[in-house]
Design a protein around this motif. Structure first.
Motif, short mmCIF file in Angstrom:
data_model
loop_
_atom_site.label_atom_id
_atom_site.label_comp_id
_atom_site.label_asym_id
_atom_site.label_seq_id
_atom_site.Cartn_x
_atom_site.Cartn_y
_atom_site.Cartn_z
N ASP A 82 24.22 -123.16 63.13
CA ASP A 82 24.00 -121.73 63.34
C ASP A 82 24.22 -121.43 64.82
O ASP A 82 23.50 -121.94 65.68
CB ASP A 82 22.56 -121.38 62.93
N ARG A 83 25.20 -120.62 65.14
CA ARG A 83 25.54 -120.35 66.53
C ARG A 83 24.39 -119.73 67.30
O ARG A 83 24.32 -119.79 68.52
CB ARG A 83 26.76 -119.45 66.63
N ARG A 84 23.43 -119.14 66.58
CA ARG A 84 22.30 -118.48 67.24
C ARG A 84 21.33 -119.47 67.88
O ARG A 84 20.52 -119.09 68.72
CB ARG A 84 21.53 -117.62 66.23
N HIS A 253 23.38 -129.75 69.77
CA HIS A 253 24.39 -128.79 69.34
C HIS A 253 24.99 -128.05 70.53
O HIS A 253 26.20 -127.83 70.59
CB HIS A 253 23.76 -127.77 68.38
N SER A 257 28.92 -128.22 71.73
CA SER A 257 29.64 -126.95 71.79
C SER A 257 30.18 -126.69 73.19
O SER A 257 31.29 -126.19 73.36
CB SER A 257 28.72 -125.80 71.37
N LYS A 286 31.53 -124.39 67.66
CA LYS A 286 30.91 -123.07 67.76
C LYS A 286 30.95 -122.57 69.20
O LYS A 286 30.84 -123.36 70.14
CB LYS A 286 29.46 -123.12 67.30
N CYS A 287 31.06 -121.26 69.35
CA CYS A 287 30.93 -120.65 70.67
C CYS A 287 29.45 -120.60 71.02
O CYS A 287 28.62 -120.27 70.19
CB CYS A 287 31.51 -119.24 70.68
N ILE A 288 29.13 -120.93 72.25
CA ILE A 288 27.73 -120.92 72.66
C ILE A 288 27.30 -119.52 73.04
O ILE A 288 28.10 -118.63 73.26
CB ILE A 288 27.49 -121.90 73.83
N ASP A 289 25.99 -119.31 73.10
CA ASP A 289 25.42 -118.00 73.35
C ASP A 289 25.97 -117.37 74.63
O ASP A 289 25.94 -117.98 75.69
CB ASP A 289 23.89 -118.12 73.46
N GLU A 292 31.09 -115.50 73.74
CA GLU A 292 32.04 -114.94 72.78
C GLU A 292 33.10 -114.09 73.51
O GLU A 292 34.29 -114.15 73.18
CB GLU A 292 31.31 -114.07 71.75
#
Length: 311
Positions: A82-84, A253, A257, A286-289, A292
């Motif tokens: 989950d990218r979140r 994670h 990432s 995944k793109c990290i917080d 994007e």
């Protein structure tokens, strides 16, 4: 055992295909009759398959009846991260700074685990791998990059399930042959964290870097409790109530990432993280917080376009 003998069908009856279908249907259902999860079915089927292989060895069956029937299952969903939950580098640094305040100066429960959490982020180690890390596994120069040679993991298993009677099992690395080592280059920030940790806390009697105050392997409940307090200190109230870095494992994670988003080739990232390339790209890409927009800019530049939003 006598009741099981009376209530069970003779194993020879599994030569009838109808009985085999009934067995497979039972393996795929919960006690309430509802369908069981795919992983539950696969685990049960593997156990029964091995039991029937033993029946074949004892000549109670001519062949394994489960080999005669294939059960169609839906495609197993990929368990993507989950990218979140993934923090960006600034948030990771703030969390690693905040952990030093947990427990105060006397107990030092947070400071004792700062480098442990650093290993999860900067080296993308699993918690069990970090718990098994020894001083002899580490190359920690005064300047520049160091490296870690991972050879053992100490996952939580419970005293009743280990040969040693300890709460943490001793195993080789996940998905690796016994005795195989995984080499992970570690950046200067982690080198500094480990050197500071050794200077203040030393090692356990067996050479492990991370130990409780009494020298035992740190319990998962202990480092999870420290992490919960760390999030409350480092994150904004709305972030604390979110899933951002909810578990210590989420630091791994974030680390993987970050490597991918930095442009490190996937095969190299997979080797460092202890994954196959296929699993890596399915789960961790995944793109990290907060990045994007940066990813979008890269795509626009490759297309020869410019951002017209003014951001």
């Amino acid at each position: 055992m006598r009741w099981i003998e009376r209530a069970s069908l003779p194993v020879a009856e599994l030569q009838e295909i109808v009985r085999v279908h009934g067995l497979i249907d039972g393996l795929g259902r919960k006690l309430d009759g509802k369908p069981a999860a795919t992983q539950t079915y696969r685990r049960r089927r593997a156990v029964v398959f091995n039991a029937l292989e033993y029946a074949v060895e004892l000549e109670l069956l001519p062949s394994n009846p489960l080999s005669r029937v294939r059960r169609k299952r839906g495609k197993r969903p990929v368990q993507e991260v989950d990218r979140r939950v993934v923090v960006n580098p600034r948030q990771a640094r703030e969390l690693l700074a905040a952990v030093t305040y947990v427990g105060g100066y006397e107990r030092a429960s947070g400071r004792r685990l700062r480098a442990f959490f650093g290993c999860l982020y900067y080296a993308a180690m699993r918690p069990g791998e970090a718990l098994g890390l020894r001083r002899s596994d580490c190359t920690l120069p005064a300047k520049g990059w160091g490296r870690i040679e991972l050879a053992e993991t100490r996952p939580t298993a419970g005293k009743a399930w280990t040969d040693s009677g300890e709460a943490h099992d001793r195993r080789g690395l996940k998905q690796r042959a016994e005795g195989e080592v995984r080499i992970v280059p570690i950046p200067p920030p982690l080198v500094r964290l480990l050197r500071e940790h050794l200077k203040e806390f030393g090692t356990a009697k067996d050479g492990r870097l991370f130990a409780s105050e009494r020298g035992y392997v740190v319990a998962a409940s202990s480092y999870s409790r420290v992490w919960k307090q760390t999030r409350e200190l480092a994150l904004m109230p709305e972030q604390v109530s979110s899933v951002l870095a909810f578990r210590p494992y989420d630091l791994r994670h974030a680390g993987v990432s970050q490597w991918l988003n930095s442009g490190v080739p996937a095969p190299d990232v997979a080797a460092r993280a202890g994954h196959s390339v296929d699993v890596l790209l399915k789960i961790y890409a995944k793109c990290i917080d907060g990045q994007e927009h940066e990813m979008n800019d890269r795509i626009l530049k490759s297309l020869g376009e410019e951002d017209d939003t003014g951001k």
